[in-house]
Write an enzyme that holds these catalytic residues in place. Structure first.
Site, PDB file in Angstrom:
ATOM      1  N   ASP A  11     -36.489 -27.799  -0.063  1.00  0.00           N
ATOM      2  CA  ASP A  11     -35.035 -27.595   0.007  1.00  0.00           C
ATOM      3  C   ASP A  11     -34.372 -28.490   1.045  1.00  0.00           C
ATOM      4  O   ASP A  11     -33.313 -28.149   1.580  1.00  0.00           O
ATOM      5  CB  ASP A  11     -34.738 -26.126   0.345  1.00  0.00           C
ATOM      6  CG  ASP A  11     -35.359 -25.695   1.674  1.00  0.00           C
ATOM      7  OD1 ASP A  11     -36.542 -26.026   1.907  1.00  0.00           O
ATOM      8  OD2 ASP A  11     -34.672 -25.023   2.465  1.00  0.00           O
TER       9      ASP A  11
ATOM     10  N   ARG B 291     -33.637 -39.067  -4.979  1.00  0.00           N
ATOM     11  CA  ARG B 291     -33.939 -37.665  -4.664  1.00  0.00           C
ATOM     12  C   ARG B 291     -34.411 -36.947  -5.923  1.00  0.00           C
ATOM     13  O   ARG B 291     -35.379 -36.181  -5.900  1.00  0.00           O
ATOM     14  CB  ARG B 291     -32.705 -36.968  -4.061  1.00  0.00           C
ATOM     15  CG  ARG B 291     -32.295 -37.508  -2.704  1.00  0.00           C
ATOM     16  CD  ARG B 291     -31.266 -36.614  -2.015  1.00  0.00           C
ATOM     17  NE  ARG B 291     -29.961 -36.577  -2.654  1.00  0.00           N
ATOM     18  CZ  ARG B 291     -28.974 -37.452  -2.449  1.00  0.00           C
ATOM     19  NH1 ARG B 291     -29.152 -38.462  -1.599  1.00  0.00           N
ATOM     20  NH2 ARG B 291     -27.815 -37.328  -3.065  1.00  0.00           N
TER      21      ARG B 291
ATOM     22  N   LYS C  95     -33.280 -18.526   0.632  1.00  0.00           N
ATOM     23  CA  LYS C  95     -33.722 -18.786   2.001  1.00  0.00           C
ATOM     24  C   LYS C  95     -32.540 -19.119   2.891  1.00  0.00           C
ATOM     25  O   LYS C  95     -31.584 -19.779   2.453  1.00  0.00           O
ATOM     26  CB  LYS C  95     -34.696 -19.947   2.032  1.00  0.00           C
ATOM     27  CG  LYS C  95     -35.365 -20.104   3.390  1.00  0.00           C
ATOM     28  CD  LYS C  95     -35.918 -21.489   3.610  1.00  0.00           C
ATOM     29  CE  LYS C  95     -34.842 -22.413   4.125  1.00  0.00           C
ATOM     30  NZ  LYS C  95     -35.379 -23.720   4.531  1.00  0.00           N
TER      31      LYS C  95
ATOM     32  N   GLU D 247     -35.570 -16.247   7.858  1.00  0.00           N
ATOM     33  CA  GLU D 247     -36.261 -17.273   8.649  1.00  0.00           C
ATOM     34  C   GLU D 247     -35.636 -17.457  10.026  1.00  0.00           C
ATOM     35  O   GLU D 247     -34.725 -18.268  10.197  1.00  0.00           O
ATOM     36  CB  GLU D 247     -36.272 -18.622   7.895  1.00  0.00           C
ATOM     37  CG  GLU D 247     -37.034 -19.719   8.646  1.00  0.00           C
ATOM     38  CD  GLU D 247     -37.097 -21.078   7.932  1.00  0.00           C
ATOM     39  OE1 GLU D 247     -36.488 -21.219   6.847  1.00  0.00           O
ATOM     40  OE2 GLU D 247     -37.730 -21.988   8.465  1.00  0.00           O
TER      41      GLU D 247
ATOM     42  N   GLU E 180     -36.488 -19.113  13.070  1.00  0.00           N
ATOM     43  CA  GLU E 180     -37.516 -20.017  13.610  1.00  0.00           C
ATOM     44  C   GLU E 180     -37.369 -20.221  15.105  1.00  0.00           C
ATOM     45  O   GLU E 180     -36.338 -20.727  15.571  1.00  0.00           O
ATOM     46  CB  GLU E 180     -37.456 -21.390  12.912  1.00  0.00           C
ATOM     47  CG  GLU E 180     -38.461 -22.371  13.534  1.00  0.00           C
ATOM     48  CD  GLU E 180     -38.532 -23.757  12.880  1.00  0.00           C
ATOM     49  OE1 GLU E 180     -37.755 -24.030  11.956  1.00  0.00           O
ATOM     50  OE2 GLU E 180     -39.380 -24.561  13.329  1.00  0.00           O
TER      51      GLU E 180
ATOM     52  N   LYS F 203     -40.081 -15.390   7.119  1.00  0.00           N
ATOM     53  CA  LYS F 203     -40.624 -16.744   7.300  1.00  0.00           C
ATOM     54  C   LYS F 203     -40.563 -17.080   8.780  1.00  0.00           C
ATOM     55  O   LYS F 203     -39.574 -17.641   9.261  1.00  0.00           O
ATOM     56  CB  LYS F 203     -39.809 -17.744   6.467  1.00  0.00           C
ATOM     57  CG  LYS F 203     -40.242 -19.196   6.623  1.00  0.00           C
ATOM     58  CD  LYS F 203     -39.723 -20.075   5.496  1.00  0.00           C
ATOM     59  CE  LYS F 203     -40.008 -21.538   5.737  1.00  0.00           C
ATOM     60  NZ  LYS F 203     -39.767 -22.370   4.555  1.00  0.00           N
TER      61      LYS F 203
ATOM     62  N   SER G 261     -45.096 -21.103   3.591  1.00  0.00           N
ATOM     63  CA  SER G 261     -43.876 -21.628   2.969  1.00  0.00           C
ATOM     64  C   SER G 261     -43.611 -22.954   3.680  1.00  0.00           C
ATOM     65  O   SER G 261     -42.764 -23.045   4.562  1.00  0.00           O
ATOM     66  CB  SER G 261     -42.709 -20.660   3.158  1.00  0.00           C
ATOM     67  OG  SER G 261     -41.507 -21.250   2.687  1.00  0.00           O
TER      68      SER G 261
ATOM     69  N   TYR H 176     -31.296 -29.671  12.498  1.00  0.00           N
ATOM     70  CA  TYR H 176     -30.321 -30.118  11.514  1.00  0.00           C
ATOM     71  C   TYR H 176     -30.404 -29.265  10.278  1.00  0.00           C
ATOM     72  O   TYR H 176     -31.361 -28.539  10.066  1.00  0.00           O
ATOM     73  CB  TYR H 176     -30.546 -31.591  11.150  1.00  0.00           C
ATOM     74  CG  TYR H 176     -31.962 -32.023  10.979  1.00  0.00           C
ATOM     75  CD1 TYR H 176     -32.679 -31.685   9.818  1.00  0.00           C
ATOM     76  CD2 TYR H 176     -32.621 -32.741  11.979  1.00  0.00           C
ATOM     77  CE1 TYR H 176     -33.986 -32.076   9.669  1.00  0.00           C
ATOM     78  CE2 TYR H 176     -33.935 -33.128  11.812  1.00  0.00           C
ATOM     79  CZ  TYR H 176     -34.612 -32.803  10.668  1.00  0.00           C
ATOM     80  OH  TYR H 176     -35.910 -33.191  10.524  1.00  0.00           O
TER      81      TYR H 176
HETATM   82  C1  5MM Z   1     -37.728 -28.231   3.854  1.00  0.00           C
HETATM   83  O1  5MM Z   1     -37.133 -28.194   5.119  1.00  0.00           O
HETATM   84  C2  5MM Z   1     -36.074 -27.300   5.334  1.00  0.00           C
HETATM   85  C3  5MM Z   1     -35.075 -28.174   5.996  1.00  0.00           C
HETATM   86  O2  5MM Z   1     -33.823 -27.798   5.650  1.00  0.00           O
HETATM   87  P1  5MM Z   1     -32.562 -28.625   6.258  1.00  0.00           P
HETATM   88  O3  5MM Z   1     -32.483 -29.906   5.494  1.00  0.00           O
HETATM   89  O4  5MM Z   1     -31.410 -27.706   5.994  1.00  0.00           O
HETATM   90  O5  5MM Z   1     -32.847 -28.825   7.719  1.00  0.00           O
HETATM   91  C4  5MM Z   1     -36.521 -26.173   6.307  1.00  0.00           C
HETATM   92  O6  5MM Z   1     -35.604 -25.122   6.365  1.00  0.00           O
HETATM   93  C5  5MM Z   1     -37.867 -25.665   5.907  1.00  0.00           C
HETATM   94  O7  5MM Z   1     -37.799 -24.943   4.718  1.00  0.00           O
HETATM   95  C6  5MM Z   1     -38.522 -24.792   6.977  1.00  0.00           C
HETATM   96  O8  5MM Z   1     -38.190 -25.173   8.269  1.00  0.00           O
HETATM   97  C7  5MM Z   1     -40.008 -24.927   6.844  1.00  0.00           C
HETATM   98  O9  5MM Z   1     -40.320 -26.305   6.838  1.00  0.00           O
HETATM   99  P2  5MM Z   1     -41.524 -26.860   7.734  1.00  0.00           P
HETATM  100  O10 5MM Z   1     -41.440 -28.339   7.556  1.00  0.00           O
HETATM  101  O11 5MM Z   1     -41.276 -26.384   9.140  1.00  0.00           O
HETATM  102  O12 5MM Z   1     -42.760 -26.223   7.109  1.00  0.00           O
END
Ligand code: 5MM
Length: 362
Positions: A33, A55, A146, A187, A189, A229, A300, A362
């Site tokens: 995503d 893309r 998500k 999520e 994080e 997540k 994920s 970001y």
């Molecule tokens: C795929 O990365 C997502 C990034 O979204 P943005 O473009 O809005 O920043 C991110 O949300 C991702 O789904 C999660 O952080 C998990 O990705 P990682 O790379 O940490 O496994």
């Protein structure tokens, strides 16, 4: 009564079923995503221009991987643009995934923004019009959503203000998703930036999750129809002390046991800039950890499933098959790790390489 039934029993059953399918044995989620700016950063590494067609081509590469990918991948998170795109033969991507037995999901947040009144902390926006957007995604074939919030560790953060705001916005999002039949992935994080040790990361993760489950309870969110997540509990990226996968597993499972109700359908970890191989080894150690684990613990992953794929592809049609092989390899390795059966040695083109991006907000 003042105790309302907020979701019909049928709606609860539907949400519970989707959530349980996503975390069913040996399976996890591909997070594909990336917003336009983020995928642009990934394309930069192979010198590819960030056009809508590139893309689309890249997502077609991912989604047209051999059907056996569905043995390890139960759900794919899409970005809005991808939800509306199709494969070159005209089949909508949503349909391509459904035909494989993979549940399409959708990122519904509108990005991380500064939270005024804090020391450089953030919140995530996107609640306006969310119910209408969720209704469209549900109708268009999505089963889950998500929303990502980020919290930062420093001497003075995360602050009370950031923890309560991010927990609440995630709870509002979760409630709106469930009203529209989408399973919310929550999520929050905790970013890996910093010099802090493992114990600090564990304490902060516990505090953040405690705020999170209080907010979800306050908003009457149906926990059996949600997924969490979280970050794994790891020491800061710049911490000088090194820890083993077993240390990380103990800290992670302890933090989750102390804060996440057993009613939650499952835990789907983010990879957070760990190398592909570390993300798999740590998930495996978590599942091998001998403590109490009342929920399925799976993946994920965004970067940790795609780094070798992008490298092997290099933007060239001739490399599509090889790139898809890398995706299959990582997906299978993580599927095995989700049941604690990963034997190691599946390192791909980007296997041991750190995927850390400083201040990944970001
Ligand atoms: C795929 O990365 C997502 C990034 O979204 P943005 O473009 O809005 O920043 C991110 O949300 C991702 O789904 C999660 O952080 C998990 O990705 P990682 O790379 O940490 O496994």
């Amino acid at each position: 009564s003042r105790f309302q039934q907020y979701l019909s029993p049928e709606k609860e059953d539907e949400l519970r079923k989707i959530a349980n399918t996503i975390v069913s044995k040996r399976r996890g989620i591909l997070a594909a995503d990336e917003s336009v700016a983020t995928i642009g950063k990934r394309f930069d590494t192979i010198g590819l221009t960030n056009t809508e067609e590139n893309r689309r081509k890249y997502r077609e590469l991912l989604f047209s991987t051999d059907n056996s990918i569905a043995d390890s991948i139960s759900g794919v998170i899409l970005f809005d643009e991808t939800f509306r795109q199709s494969a070159s033969d005209g089949t909508p991507f949503v349909k391509v995934l459904q035909n494989k037995g993979i549940i399409p999901g959708i990122k519904v947040d509108k990005g991380v923004v500064p939270l005024a009144g804090t020391l450089n902390e953030c919140t995530t926006q996107g609640l306006d019009g969310l119910s209408e957007r969720c209704a469209e995604y549900k109708k268009g074939g999505c089963g889950f959503a998500k929303w990502r919030c980020v919290l930062k560790i420093s001497d003075h953060t995360p602050s009370y203000q950031a923890m309560i705001e991010n927990a609440n916005v995630l709870a509002r999002y979760a409630s709106i998703c469930q009203q529209n039949g989408l399973v919310p992935i929550v999520e929050p994080e905790v970013l890996p930036d910093g010099t802090h040790d493992l114990q600090t990361a564990q304490r902060v993760t516990e505090e953040v999750l405690a705020f999170q489950y209080k907010a979800l309870a306050d908003h009457h969110v149906f926990l059996e129809g949600t997924l969490l997540k979280p970050n794994m509990v790891t020491a800061g990226q710049s911490c000088t002390k090194k820890y083993t996968s077993q240390d990380i597993a103990r800290a992670t499972v302890e933090a989750l046991n102390r804060t996440v109700p057993p009613a939650v359908a499952g835990i789907t970890f983010l990879s957070g800039g760990q190398s592909e191989e570390d993300a798999t080894l740590n998930l495996n150690a978590i599942n091998q950890y001998p403590g109490r684990k009342p929920w399925p613990l799976t993946f994920s992953y965004g970067r940790a499933l795609q780094a070798s794929v992008i490298k092997a592809w290099g933007g060239k049609d001739a490399n599509i098959k090889a790139a898809q092989e890398e995706l299959l390899k990582r997906a299978r390795a993580n599927g095995a790790a989700a049941v604690g059966e990963y034997q190691g040695g599946a390192a791909g083109a980007a296997g041991g390489q750190s995927l850390f991006v400083a201040n990944h907000s970001y």
